[in-house]
Design a protein around this motif. Structure first.
Motif, PDB file in Angstrom:
ATOM      1  N   PRO A   1      47.115  60.490  15.035  1.00 11.94           N
ATOM      2  CA  PRO A   1      48.001  61.313  14.575  1.00 11.94           C
ATOM      3  C   PRO A   1      47.694  62.607  13.940  1.00 11.94           C
ATOM      4  CG  PRO A   1      48.759  59.215  13.848  1.00 11.94           C
ATOM      5  CD  PRO A   1      47.424  59.001  14.453  1.00 11.94           C
ATOM      6  N   VAL A   2      46.666  62.494  13.351  1.00  9.58           N
ATOM      7  CA  VAL A   2      45.925  63.680  12.745  1.00  9.58           C
ATOM      8  C   VAL A   2      45.506  64.699  13.741  1.00  9.58           C
ATOM      9  CG1 VAL A   2      44.080  64.374  11.356  1.00  9.58           C
ATOM     10  CG2 VAL A   2      44.964  62.504  10.449  1.00  9.58           C
ATOM     11  N   PHE A   3      44.872  64.236  14.877  1.00  6.05           N
ATOM     12  CA  PHE A   3      44.230  64.843  15.973  1.00  6.05           C
ATOM     13  C   PHE A   3      45.495  65.427  16.517  1.00  6.05           C
ATOM     14  CE2 PHE A   3      40.475  62.022  15.599  1.00  6.05           C
ATOM     15  CZ  PHE A   3      39.708  62.867  15.184  1.00  6.05           C
ATOM     16  N   ALA A   4      46.661  64.738  16.935  1.00  3.10           N
ATOM     17  CA  ALA A   4      47.768  65.194  17.610  1.00  3.10           C
ATOM     18  C   ALA A   4      48.523  66.438  16.657  1.00  3.10           C
ATOM     19  CB  ALA A   4      48.681  64.030  17.858  1.00  3.10           C
ATOM     20  N   ALA A   5      48.423  66.322  15.346  1.00  8.45           N
ATOM     21  CA  ALA A   5      48.886  67.232  14.384  1.00  8.45           C
ATOM     22  C   ALA A   5      48.045  68.476  14.588  1.00  8.45           C
ATOM     23  CB  ALA A   5      49.375  66.817  12.984  1.00  8.45           C
TER      24      ALA A   5
ATOM     25  N   ALA B   1      52.659  66.327   7.340  1.00  8.61           N
ATOM     26  CA  ALA B   1      53.194  65.359   6.321  1.00  8.61           C
ATOM     27  C   ALA B   1      52.999  63.863   7.197  1.00  8.61           C
ATOM     28  CB  ALA B   1      54.286  65.585   5.579  1.00  8.61           C
ATOM     29  N   GLY B   2      53.569  63.908   8.199  1.00  8.20           N
ATOM     30  CA  GLY B   2      53.671  62.553   9.062  1.00  8.20           C
ATOM     31  C   GLY B   2      52.266  61.945   9.317  1.00  8.20           C
ATOM     32  N   ALA B   3      51.337  62.923   9.113  1.00  9.18           N
ATOM     33  CA  ALA B   3      50.017  62.530   9.749  1.00  9.18           C
ATOM     34  C   ALA B   3      49.092  62.407   8.780  1.00  9.18           C
ATOM     35  CB  ALA B   3      49.386  63.823  10.591  1.00  9.18           C
TER      36      ALA B   3
END
Length: 113
Positions: free
Chosen positions: A16-20, A63-65
């Motif tokens: 999710p971090v990389f997606a964000a 924030a979600g990440a």
């Protein structure tokens, strides 16, 4: 050996971090927050052509990440960098880089045989 067992530790958690981080606007917001201090949505939109509503949506993704978090001060909502998840993602990238280097060394040894 299954593909799942070959994955670097933390890959699923870092995805999710990389997606964000895959969005230019979110990268720009993170960059502004890295300069230090909590900033309001109004401050983050200042000098840009991005609406507050759009910035809020991007901040929600960050924030979600786990990359940013909000701090409420009265009615105002300020955003701060949460560096822990970024550090985790960096460790994942370091592990991927190490594995890539090992694969290249194995390929080199095979070619040179």
């Amino acid at each position: 050996m299954s593909r799942a067992s070959q994955r670097p530790a933390g890959l699923a958690r870092s995805a999710p971090v990389f997606a964000a981080l895959g969005d230019e606007t979110r990268l720009a917001l993170l960059s502004r927050l890295c300069e230090g201090g909590a900033l309001s949505t109004a401050q983050l939109t200042g000098g840009t052509d991005i609406s507050r509503q759009a910035v809020t949506k991007h901040l929600d993704v960050l924030a979600g990440a786990g990359l940013v978090h909000d701090v409420r001060r009265g009615r105002e909502r300020r955003w701060e960098l949460a560096p822990g998840r970024l550090a985790e993602a960096r460790r994942t990238m370091d592990e991927l880089s190490r594995r890539w280097d090992e694969a290249l060394l194995r390929l080199r040894a095979l070619v040179e045989e």
